[in-house]
Design an enzyme around this catalytic site. Structure first.
Site, mmCIF file in Angstrom:
data_model
loop_
_atom_site.group_PDB
_atom_site.id
_atom_site.type_symbol
_atom_site.label_atom_id
_atom_site.label_comp_id
_atom_site.label_asym_id
_atom_site.label_seq_id
_atom_site.Cartn_x
_atom_site.Cartn_y
_atom_site.Cartn_z
ATOM 1 N N GLU A 161 40.639 -5.178 23.649
ATOM 2 C CA GLU A 161 40.972 -5.717 24.958
ATOM 3 C C GLU A 161 41.535 -7.126 24.836
ATOM 4 O O GLU A 161 41.125 -7.892 23.965
ATOM 5 C CB GLU A 161 39.716 -5.707 25.853
ATOM 6 C CG GLU A 161 39.298 -4.274 26.168
ATOM 7 C CD GLU A 161 38.016 -4.140 26.978
ATOM 8 O OE1 GLU A 161 37.893 -3.128 27.671
ATOM 9 O OE2 GLU A 161 37.145 -5.021 26.913
ATOM 10 N N CYS A 182 43.512 -14.528 26.205
ATOM 11 C CA CYS A 182 42.304 -14.404 25.392
ATOM 12 C C CYS A 182 42.493 -13.159 24.526
ATOM 13 O O CYS A 182 42.570 -12.045 25.045
ATOM 14 C CB CYS A 182 41.091 -14.282 26.318
ATOM 15 S SG CYS A 182 39.560 -13.984 25.431
ATOM 16 N N CYS A 198 32.837 -5.746 16.541
ATOM 17 C CA CYS A 198 32.431 -7.015 15.935
ATOM 18 C C CYS A 198 31.302 -6.741 14.955
ATOM 19 O O CYS A 198 30.451 -5.885 15.195
ATOM 20 C CB CYS A 198 31.960 -8.004 16.995
ATOM 21 S SG CYS A 198 31.697 -9.680 16.362
ATOM 22 N N CYS A 248 25.258 -10.901 18.077
ATOM 23 C CA CYS A 248 24.751 -11.748 19.154
ATOM 24 C C CYS A 248 24.126 -10.840 20.206
ATOM 25 O O CYS A 248 24.769 -9.937 20.726
ATOM 26 C CB CYS A 248 25.881 -12.573 19.760
ATOM 27 S SG CYS A 248 26.742 -13.589 18.546
ATOM 28 N N CYS A 299 25.846 -10.384 23.804
ATOM 29 C CA CYS A 299 27.292 -10.086 23.900
ATOM 30 C C CYS A 299 27.537 -8.585 23.892
ATOM 31 O O CYS A 299 27.041 -7.869 23.025
ATOM 32 C CB CYS A 299 28.029 -10.748 22.740
ATOM 33 S SG CYS A 299 29.808 -10.446 22.779
ATOM 34 N N GLY A 310 35.557 -9.594 18.527
ATOM 35 C CA GLY A 310 35.575 -9.861 17.094
ATOM 36 C C GLY A 310 35.282 -11.302 16.732
ATOM 37 O O GLY A 310 35.243 -12.190 17.589
ATOM 38 N N SER A 352 37.798 -19.570 18.330
ATOM 39 C CA SER A 352 36.359 -19.678 18.583
ATOM 40 C C SER A 352 35.606 -18.909 17.509
ATOM 41 O O SER A 352 35.934 -17.765 17.203
ATOM 42 C CB SER A 352 36.045 -19.100 19.960
ATOM 43 O OG SER A 352 34.657 -19.149 20.204
ATOM 44 N N SER A 377 30.502 -21.301 18.988
ATOM 45 C CA SER A 377 29.522 -20.763 19.931
ATOM 46 C C SER A 377 28.138 -21.172 19.451
ATOM 47 O O SER A 377 27.567 -20.542 18.568
ATOM 48 C CB SER A 377 29.648 -19.234 19.990
ATOM 49 O OG SER A 377 30.961 -18.900 20.373
ATOM 50 N N LEU A 378 27.645 -22.249 20.018
ATOM 51 C CA LEU A 378 26.402 -22.830 19.512
ATOM 52 C C LEU A 378 25.180 -22.216 20.212
ATOM 53 O O LEU A 378 24.306 -21.654 19.566
ATOM 54 C CB LEU A 378 26.448 -24.354 19.706
ATOM 55 C CG LEU A 378 25.358 -25.161 19.039
ATOM 56 C CD1 LEU A 378 25.381 -25.011 17.525
ATOM 57 C CD2 LEU A 378 25.497 -26.649 19.409
ATOM 58 N N HIS A 379 25.132 -22.338 21.490
ATOM 59 C CA HIS A 379 24.096 -21.748 22.364
ATOM 60 C C HIS A 379 22.680 -22.256 22.134
ATOM 61 O O HIS A 379 21.839 -22.145 23.010
ATOM 62 C CB HIS A 379 24.106 -20.215 22.305
ATOM 63 C CG HIS A 379 25.417 -19.621 22.687
ATOM 64 N ND1 HIS A 379 26.101 -19.996 23.815
ATOM 65 C CD2 HIS A 379 26.203 -18.690 22.083
ATOM 66 C CE1 HIS A 379 27.242 -19.313 23.895
ATOM 67 N NE2 HIS A 379 27.338 -18.534 22.856
ATOM 68 N N ASN A 426 27.457 -14.096 31.677
ATOM 69 C CA ASN A 426 27.899 -12.872 32.345
ATOM 70 C C ASN A 426 26.963 -11.750 31.947
ATOM 71 O O ASN A 426 26.837 -11.435 30.766
ATOM 72 C CB ASN A 426 29.336 -12.550 31.939
ATOM 73 C CG ASN A 426 30.267 -13.687 32.287
ATOM 74 O OD1 ASN A 426 30.322 -14.130 33.421
ATOM 75 N ND2 ASN A 426 30.965 -14.207 31.290
ATOM 76 N N CYS A 463 33.839 -13.578 29.491
ATOM 77 C CA CYS A 463 33.286 -13.798 28.154
ATOM 78 C C CYS A 463 32.136 -12.851 27.884
ATOM 79 O O CYS A 463 31.217 -12.747 28.686
ATOM 80 C CB CYS A 463 32.705 -15.201 28.041
ATOM 81 S SG CYS A 463 33.883 -16.498 28.011
HETATM 82 N N1 SAH Z 1 33.009 -14.306 17.769
HETATM 83 C C1 SAH Z 1 33.627 -15.503 18.281
HETATM 84 C C2 SAH Z 1 34.710 -15.196 19.271
HETATM 85 C C3 SAH Z 1 34.229 -14.572 20.563
HETATM 86 S S1 SAH Z 1 34.331 -15.791 21.787
HETATM 87 C C4 SAH Z 1 32.561 -16.412 18.843
HETATM 88 O O1 SAH Z 1 31.425 -15.998 18.910
HETATM 89 O O2 SAH Z 1 32.857 -17.559 19.160
HETATM 90 C C5 SAH Z 1 33.392 -15.189 23.057
HETATM 91 C C6 SAH Z 1 32.568 -16.307 23.674
HETATM 92 O O3 SAH Z 1 31.797 -15.738 24.749
HETATM 93 C C7 SAH Z 1 31.569 -16.867 22.679
HETATM 94 O O4 SAH Z 1 31.380 -18.223 22.920
HETATM 95 C C8 SAH Z 1 30.319 -16.087 23.027
HETATM 96 O O5 SAH Z 1 29.154 -16.725 22.601
HETATM 97 C C9 SAH Z 1 30.427 -15.996 24.521
HETATM 98 N N2 SAH Z 1 29.663 -14.883 25.100
HETATM 99 C C10 SAH Z 1 29.211 -13.783 24.494
HETATM 100 N N3 SAH Z 1 28.544 -13.008 25.356
HETATM 101 C C11 SAH Z 1 28.577 -13.648 26.544
HETATM 102 C C12 SAH Z 1 28.083 -13.342 27.841
HETATM 103 N N4 SAH Z 1 27.435 -12.224 28.069
HETATM 104 N N5 SAH Z 1 28.313 -14.226 28.828
HETATM 105 C C13 SAH Z 1 29.021 -15.369 28.603
HETATM 106 N N6 SAH Z 1 29.524 -15.696 27.408
HETATM 107 C C14 SAH Z 1 29.300 -14.844 26.387
#
Ligand code: SAH
Length: 346
Positions: free
Chosen positions: A94, A107, A114, A118, A121, A165, A197, A220-222, A296, A339
């Site tokens: 997508e 995007c 992937c 995570c 995700c 991915g 990213s 993507s730190l979180h 999301n 995202c």
């Molecule tokens: N694999 C890479 C590229 C994907 S970017 C990465 O992890 O950075 C997708 C972004 O959306 C990342 O920052 C990821 O952490 C975030 N993401 C994943 N699931 C999400 C969700 N359910 N709601 C909001 N952001 C999310």
């Protein structure tokens, strides 16, 4: 006899030139074909009208152009467009067009599925099937640029590698696609308008730094607490925060470009003063900015967006320490284009 045709876009310009010399043609034919393939995004050899019919037929017997197809388009009520992209082997990825008042951002996906895990995700629920080739990434950008011109009367302005991915697990092809996107023989876009990213793979971040790439890096730190991060991003056990930190220091040392941290605040996971303090501390290591992303939902009760006051507490703390912070509002949620929602639902 059934000869397997080769993917012509796997060839460099020099290899194309050499091909023409081998068949007794002038090498500039290779340059012409290269231009058709990349700059003009030709879908067939027939379109290459400055080549003779014989040459076109000859190319057709030896090569294929594995163009992507936009299989399905969904438009959100906020203007976001999600594309289901069919690849030559019928796999689907997508790509999303995200419009604002002044910009259009693409995007794009870098892998089918992937390989990371995570927990929050949707893409992680899909098995990683394969890496995308440089041309398959390039084609997504071309498709979204076309849509931007058609629906918004302006060219594409930005690209984020935030689709399906992990870009740094498909390192070579991602870099090759960006080379084509930024080269005058491709789309001629500025690397400054591109952001890659990553979930944070230290070895690969260092490799990017060594190549002194010109695009932006988002991580993507979180969570800046190892124990928490491992729980929500289990692969992070192999890539602990001190290693990530070191790789980002190296990145900054080499590129002088600040890093963007993507960060979601979840109820009961990182909505605490300790988590905020840890993030503020982590942000001191390397010049950075923080992008607070709205969560999301992917229908997992463990993950829920934290209360707005907690997001405000993050913003206050970061601002008190002069760390730039922005809040990323979700776009395209109604069509599962936001995202973390890309999961080939349709
Ligand atoms: N694999 C890479 C590229 C994907 S970017 C990465 O992890 O950075 C997708 C972004 O959306 C990342 O920052 C990821 O952490 C975030 N993401 C994943 N699931 C999400 C969700 N359910 N709601 C909001 N952001 C999310």
């Amino acid at each position: 006899m059934d000869i397997k045709k080769k993917d012509i876009r796997a060839l460099s310009k020099e290899e194309l030139q050499a091909f023409f010399e081998r068949i007794g043609e002038r090498s500039f034919r290779g340059t012409q074909v290269y231009e058709w393939l990349w700059n003009k995004s030709a879908h067939s050899f027939e379109e290459m009208t400055n080549l003779s019919k014989e040459i076109r037929a000859h190319l057709d017997t030896h090569f294929v152009i594995n163009h992507i197809k936009v299989d399905k388009q969904q438009r959100s009520n906020d203007g976001t467009i999600k594309n289901a992209i069919k690849l030559h082997d019928n796999l689907i990825v997508e790509s999303v067009l995200i419009p604002t008042d002044t910009r259009t951002t693409a995007c794009v996906s870098s892998q089918v599925g992937c390989s990371l895990n995570c927990e929050f995700c949707a893409t992680a629920r899909l098995k990683r099937m394969r890496n995308l080739n440089p041309d398959e990434i390039y084609d997504q950008v071309v498709a979204i640029d076309k849509q931007s011109r058609l629906y918004y009367n302006r060219p594409l302005s930005n690209i984020v590698f935030m689709g399906m991915g992990e870009p740094l697990m498909n390192y070579k092809n991602v870099i090759a696609s960006i080379e084509k996107i930024t080269s005058d023989e491709g789309l001629g876009m500025s690397a400054k308008r591109i952001t890659v990213s990553t979930s944070g793979i230290p070895k690969m971040i260092k490799m990017l730094a060594d190549e002194e790439v010109r695009f932006g890096l988002a991580v993507s730190l979180h969570s800046a607490i190892q124990e928490t991060r491992e729980k929500i991003m289990p692969f992070a056990k192999q890539f602990p925060l001190p290693d990530l930190r070191e790789s980002l220091e190296y990145w900054y040392h080499k590129t002088r470009r600040r890093v963007t941290y993507e960060y979601i605040v979840w109820k009961g996971i990182n909505d605490t003063p300790e988590a905020i303090a840890a993030l503020v501390k982590f942000c001191k290591y390397v010049p950075c900015k923080v992008n607070l992303i709205e969560y999301n939902s992917i229908d997992d009760p463990r993950f829920q967006q934290a209360a707005p006051e907690m997001v405000d507490a993050y913003i206050d703390a970061l601002e008190n320490h002069q760390i730039p912070v922005t809040v990323r509002r979700s776009r395209g949620k109604d069509i599962d284009a936001a995202c973390g929602q890309l999961a080939n639902k349709s």
